[in-house]
Design a protein around this motif. Structure first.
Motif, PDB file in Angstrom:
ATOM      1  N   LYS A 199       0.805  -1.216   0.000  1.00 31.16           N
ATOM      2  CA  LYS A 199       0.000   0.000   0.000  1.00 31.16           C
ATOM      3  C   LYS A 199       0.836   1.262   0.000  1.00 31.16           C
ATOM      4  CE  LYS A 199      -3.989  -2.243   1.828  1.00 31.16           C
ATOM      5  NZ  LYS A 199      -5.013  -2.309   2.827  1.00 31.16           N
ATOM      6  N   ARG A 200       2.090   1.160   0.368  1.00 29.11           N
ATOM      7  CA  ARG A 200       2.981   2.321   0.312  1.00 29.11           C
ATOM      8  C   ARG A 200       3.261   2.710  -1.138  1.00 29.11           C
ATOM      9  NH1 ARG A 200       4.995   3.699   5.100  1.00 29.11           N
ATOM     10  NH2 ARG A 200       5.067   2.157   6.751  1.00 29.11           N
ATOM     11  N   ASN A 201       3.069   1.802  -2.068  1.00 26.16           N
ATOM     12  CA  ASN A 201       3.343   2.086  -3.475  1.00 26.16           C
ATOM     13  C   ASN A 201       2.117   2.532  -4.252  1.00 26.16           C
ATOM     14  OD1 ASN A 201       6.061   1.719  -3.466  1.00 26.16           O
ATOM     15  ND2 ASN A 201       5.961  -0.439  -3.943  1.00 26.16           N
ATOM     16  N   ARG A 202       1.023   2.770  -3.574  1.00 26.27           N
ATOM     17  CA  ARG A 202      -0.137   3.304  -4.272  1.00 26.27           C
ATOM     18  C   ARG A 202       0.151   4.734  -4.696  1.00 26.27           C
ATOM     19  NH1 ARG A 202      -5.272   1.577  -0.509  1.00 26.27           N
ATOM     20  NH2 ARG A 202      -5.310  -0.587  -1.133  1.00 26.27           N
ATOM     21  N   ILE A 203      -0.211   5.060  -5.926  1.00 24.87           N
ATOM     22  CA  ILE A 203      -0.081   6.426  -6.412  1.00 24.87           C
ATOM     23  C   ILE A 203      -1.445   7.085  -6.176  1.00 24.87           C
ATOM     24  CG2 ILE A 203       0.436   7.892  -8.386  1.00 24.87           C
ATOM     25  CD1 ILE A 203       1.838   5.390  -9.620  1.00 24.87           C
ATOM     26  N   ILE A 204      -1.586   7.769  -5.053  1.00 28.42           N
ATOM     27  CA  ILE A 204      -2.870   8.398  -4.712  1.00 28.42           C
ATOM     28  C   ILE A 204      -3.045   9.616  -5.608  1.00 28.42           C
ATOM     29  CG2 ILE A 204      -4.200   9.561  -2.931  1.00 28.42           C
ATOM     30  CD1 ILE A 204      -2.853   7.740  -0.900  1.00 28.42           C
TER      31      ILE A 204
ATOM     32  N   TYR B 152      -2.412   1.307  -8.787  1.00 25.80           N
ATOM     33  CA  TYR B 152      -1.540   0.268  -8.240  1.00 25.80           C
ATOM     34  C   TYR B 152      -1.100  -0.613  -9.404  1.00 25.80           C
ATOM     35  CZ  TYR B 152      -5.591  -2.847  -8.402  1.00 25.80           C
ATOM     36  OH  TYR B 152      -6.668  -3.581  -8.821  1.00 25.80           O
ATOM     37  N   LEU B 153       0.049  -1.214  -9.263  1.00 26.02           N
ATOM     38  CA  LEU B 153       0.666  -2.000 -10.352  1.00 26.02           C
ATOM     39  C   LEU B 153       0.684  -1.217 -11.659  1.00 26.02           C
ATOM     40  CD1 LEU B 153      -0.539  -5.671  -9.807  1.00 26.02           C
ATOM     41  CD2 LEU B 153       1.735  -4.741  -9.467  1.00 26.02           C
ATOM     42  N   ILE B 154       0.982   0.063 -11.583  1.00 25.58           N
ATOM     43  CA  ILE B 154       1.195   1.001 -12.674  1.00 25.58           C
ATOM     44  C   ILE B 154      -0.062   1.302 -13.496  1.00 25.58           C
ATOM     45  CG2 ILE B 154       2.535   1.520 -14.752  1.00 25.58           C
ATOM     46  CD1 ILE B 154       4.712  -0.344 -13.582  1.00 25.58           C
ATOM     47  N   PHE B 155      -0.835   0.298 -13.882  1.00 29.62           N
ATOM     48  CA  PHE B 155      -1.933   0.486 -14.822  1.00 29.62           C
ATOM     49  C   PHE B 155      -3.324   0.507 -14.194  1.00 29.62           C
ATOM     50  CE2 PHE B 155       1.444  -1.771 -17.107  1.00 29.62           C
ATOM     51  CZ  PHE B 155       1.700  -0.855 -18.112  1.00 29.62           C
ATOM     52  N   PHE B 156      -3.513  -0.148 -13.064  1.00 35.66           N
ATOM     53  CA  PHE B 156      -4.844  -0.397 -12.542  1.00 35.66           C
ATOM     54  C   PHE B 156      -5.287   0.689 -11.568  1.00 35.66           C
ATOM     55  CE2 PHE B 156      -2.835  -4.530 -13.408  1.00 35.66           C
ATOM     56  CZ  PHE B 156      -3.634  -4.914 -14.471  1.00 35.66           C
ATOM     57  N   LYS B 157      -6.504   1.168 -11.783  1.00 33.61           N
ATOM     58  CA  LYS B 157      -7.076   2.171 -10.886  1.00 33.61           C
ATOM     59  C   LYS B 157      -7.865   1.470  -9.792  1.00 33.61           C
ATOM     60  CE  LYS B 157      -7.832   6.662 -12.838  1.00 33.61           C
ATOM     61  NZ  LYS B 157      -8.794   7.605 -13.366  1.00 33.61           N
ATOM     62  N   GLY B 158      -7.812   2.034  -8.608  1.00 33.54           N
ATOM     63  CA  GLY B 158      -8.558   1.484  -7.488  1.00 33.54           C
ATOM     64  C   GLY B 158      -9.182   2.596  -6.664  1.00 33.54           C
ATOM     65  N   LYS B 159     -10.133   2.214  -5.841  1.00 36.06           N
ATOM     66  CA  LYS B 159     -10.797   3.144  -4.930  1.00 36.06           C
ATOM     67  C   LYS B 159     -10.936   2.470  -3.586  1.00 36.06           C
ATOM     68  CE  LYS B 159     -13.683   6.296  -7.462  1.00 36.06           C
ATOM     69  NZ  LYS B 159     -14.998   6.767  -7.776  1.00 36.06           N
ATOM     70  N   GLU B 160     -10.847   3.268  -2.554  1.00 38.59           N
ATOM     71  CA  GLU B 160     -11.082   2.754  -1.209  1.00 38.59           C
ATOM     72  C   GLU B 160     -11.913   3.777  -0.452  1.00 38.59           C
ATOM     73  OE1 GLU B 160      -8.720   1.046   2.686  1.00 38.59           O
ATOM     74  OE2 GLU B 160      -7.639   1.347   0.821  1.00 38.59           O
ATOM     75  N   ARG B 161     -12.921   3.287   0.226  1.00 40.50           N
ATOM     76  CA  ARG B 161     -13.783   4.141   1.045  1.00 40.50           C
ATOM     77  C   ARG B 161     -13.451   3.899   2.512  1.00 40.50           C
ATOM     78  NH1 ARG B 161     -18.180   6.167  -1.678  1.00 40.50           N
ATOM     79  NH2 ARG B 161     -18.415   5.422  -3.798  1.00 40.50           N
ATOM     80  N   ILE B 162     -13.214   5.003   3.222  1.00 40.39           N
ATOM     81  CA  ILE B 162     -12.880   4.903   4.637  1.00 40.39           C
ATOM     82  C   ILE B 162     -13.892   5.727   5.419  1.00 40.39           C
ATOM     83  CG2 ILE B 162     -11.102   5.272   6.376  1.00 40.39           C
ATOM     84  CD1 ILE B 162      -9.060   5.334   4.059  1.00 40.39           C
ATOM     85  N   PRO B 163     -14.688   5.083   6.267  1.00 39.55           N
ATOM     86  CA  PRO B 163     -15.631   5.848   7.091  1.00 39.55           C
ATOM     87  C   PRO B 163     -14.875   6.775   8.046  1.00 39.55           C
ATOM     88  CG  PRO B 163     -15.970   3.473   7.339  1.00 39.55           C
ATOM     89  CD  PRO B 163     -14.770   3.660   6.495  1.00 39.55           C
ATOM     90  N   TYR B 164     -15.437   7.938   8.288  1.00 40.06           N
ATOM     91  CA  TYR B 164     -14.791   8.891   9.183  1.00 40.06           C
ATOM     92  C   TYR B 164     -14.508   8.281  10.553  1.00 40.06           C
ATOM     93  CZ  TYR B 164     -15.560  12.944   6.101  1.00 40.06           C
ATOM     94  OH  TYR B 164     -15.518  13.848   5.060  1.00 40.06           O
ATOM     95  N   SER B 165     -15.354   7.356  10.994  1.00 35.71           N
ATOM     96  CA  SER B 165     -15.168   6.762  12.321  1.00 35.71           C
ATOM     97  C   SER B 165     -13.882   5.934  12.409  1.00 35.71           C
ATOM     98  CB  SER B 165     -16.365   5.893  12.684  1.00 35.71           C
ATOM     99  OG  SER B 165     -16.513   4.852  11.733  1.00 35.71           O
ATOM    100  N   LYS B 166     -13.377   5.442  11.266  1.00 38.70           N
ATOM    101  CA  LYS B 166     -12.148   4.632  11.246  1.00 38.70           C
ATOM    102  C   LYS B 166     -10.958   5.387  10.665  1.00 38.70           C
ATOM    103  CE  LYS B 166     -14.241   0.104  10.953  1.00 38.70           C
ATOM    104  NZ  LYS B 166     -14.198  -1.183  10.279  1.00 38.70           N
ATOM    105  N   LEU B 167     -11.173   6.635  10.243  1.00 40.58           N
ATOM    106  CA  LEU B 167     -10.154   7.406   9.545  1.00 40.58           C
ATOM    107  C   LEU B 167      -9.139   8.002  10.520  1.00 40.58           C
ATOM    108  CD1 LEU B 167      -9.181   8.620   6.863  1.00 40.58           C
ATOM    109  CD2 LEU B 167     -10.749  10.511   7.265  1.00 40.58           C
TER     110      LEU B 167
END
Length: 153
Positions: free
Chosen positions: A56-61, A79-94
Motif C-alpha cells: 500500500k505504500r506504493n499506491r499512487i494516490i 496500483y501495479l502502474i496500470f490499474f485504478k482502485g478506490k477505497e472508502r474509509i468511514p470517518y469513524s475509522k479514519l
C-alpha cells in the motif's frame, strides 16, 4: 464534498512506467552482471517486484474526496502502474498522521499517512516520487485533524 486531486500531468502513463520500473531494470542489470542469464533468478526477482508494487505504500494516490454527507473519505489511486482502485474509509475509522519517513537510502520526507483503523491505506509525500503540493497536504492534514477531533467527542 471537498476534493483534492494531484495534477494529471504528474502521473501520466509513461512517467508511471518509468518511475515504477526503474528499480526492476536496475535489478535485472545487476543479476545479468553477477549470475548471467538464469531464468529462476529472473522469475524470482519479477515476482518479488510485483509483491513490492502491491504494498500500500506504493499506491499512487491521485484523488481524495471528503464526503461529509456519507461521512467517508474516498481514495482514488493507481496500483501495479496500470490499474485504478478506490477505497472508502468511514470517518469513524479514519486516522491521518503527518510525520517524517525515510524511503530507501534517501533523506527523510514529510509524509501524510492515511489509515483505516490500524491498516495503512496510502501515503502522500511532500517530496520525491509522486509528491503532492505542500499547500494541499497542509489542507488535507487540517481536514483529517478536524475529523479526528469530531470522532473523539
Amino acid at each position: 464534498m471537498e476534493n483534492f486531486e494531484l495534477s494529471p500531468s504528474n502521473y501520466p502513463l509513461e512517467k508511471r512506467i518509468r518511475k515504477e520500473l526503474s528499480l526492476l531494470g536496475l535489478l535485472v542489470i545487476i543479476l545479468l552482471f553477477f549470475v548471467g542469464l538464469n531464468l529462476v533468478y529472473f522469475t524470482a526477482v519479477f515476482f518479488m517486484y510485483i509483491l513490492l508494487l502491491l504494498l500500500k505504500r506504493n499506491r499512487i494516490i491521485i484523488k481524495l474526496k471528503f464526503d461529509n454527507e456519507n461521512k467517508e473519505l474516498i481514495l482514488s489511486y493507481y496500483y501495479l502502474i496500470f490499474f485504478k482502485g478506490k477505497e472508502r474509509i468511514p470517518y469513524s475509522k479514519l486516522i491521518g498522521k503527518l510525520s517524517m519517513k525515510r524511503f530507501g537510502f534517501g533523506a527523510a520526507t514529510e509524509t501524510l499517512e492515511i489509515f483505516k483503523g490500524k491498516i495503512l491505506s496510502g501515503e502522500i509525500r511532500k517530496d520525491g516520487k509522486w509528491k503532492w503540493p505542500k499547500k494541499q497536504i497542509k489542507q488535507i492534514s487540517q481536514k483529517l485533524s478536524e475529523i479526528d477531533k469530531n470522532n473523539s467527542h
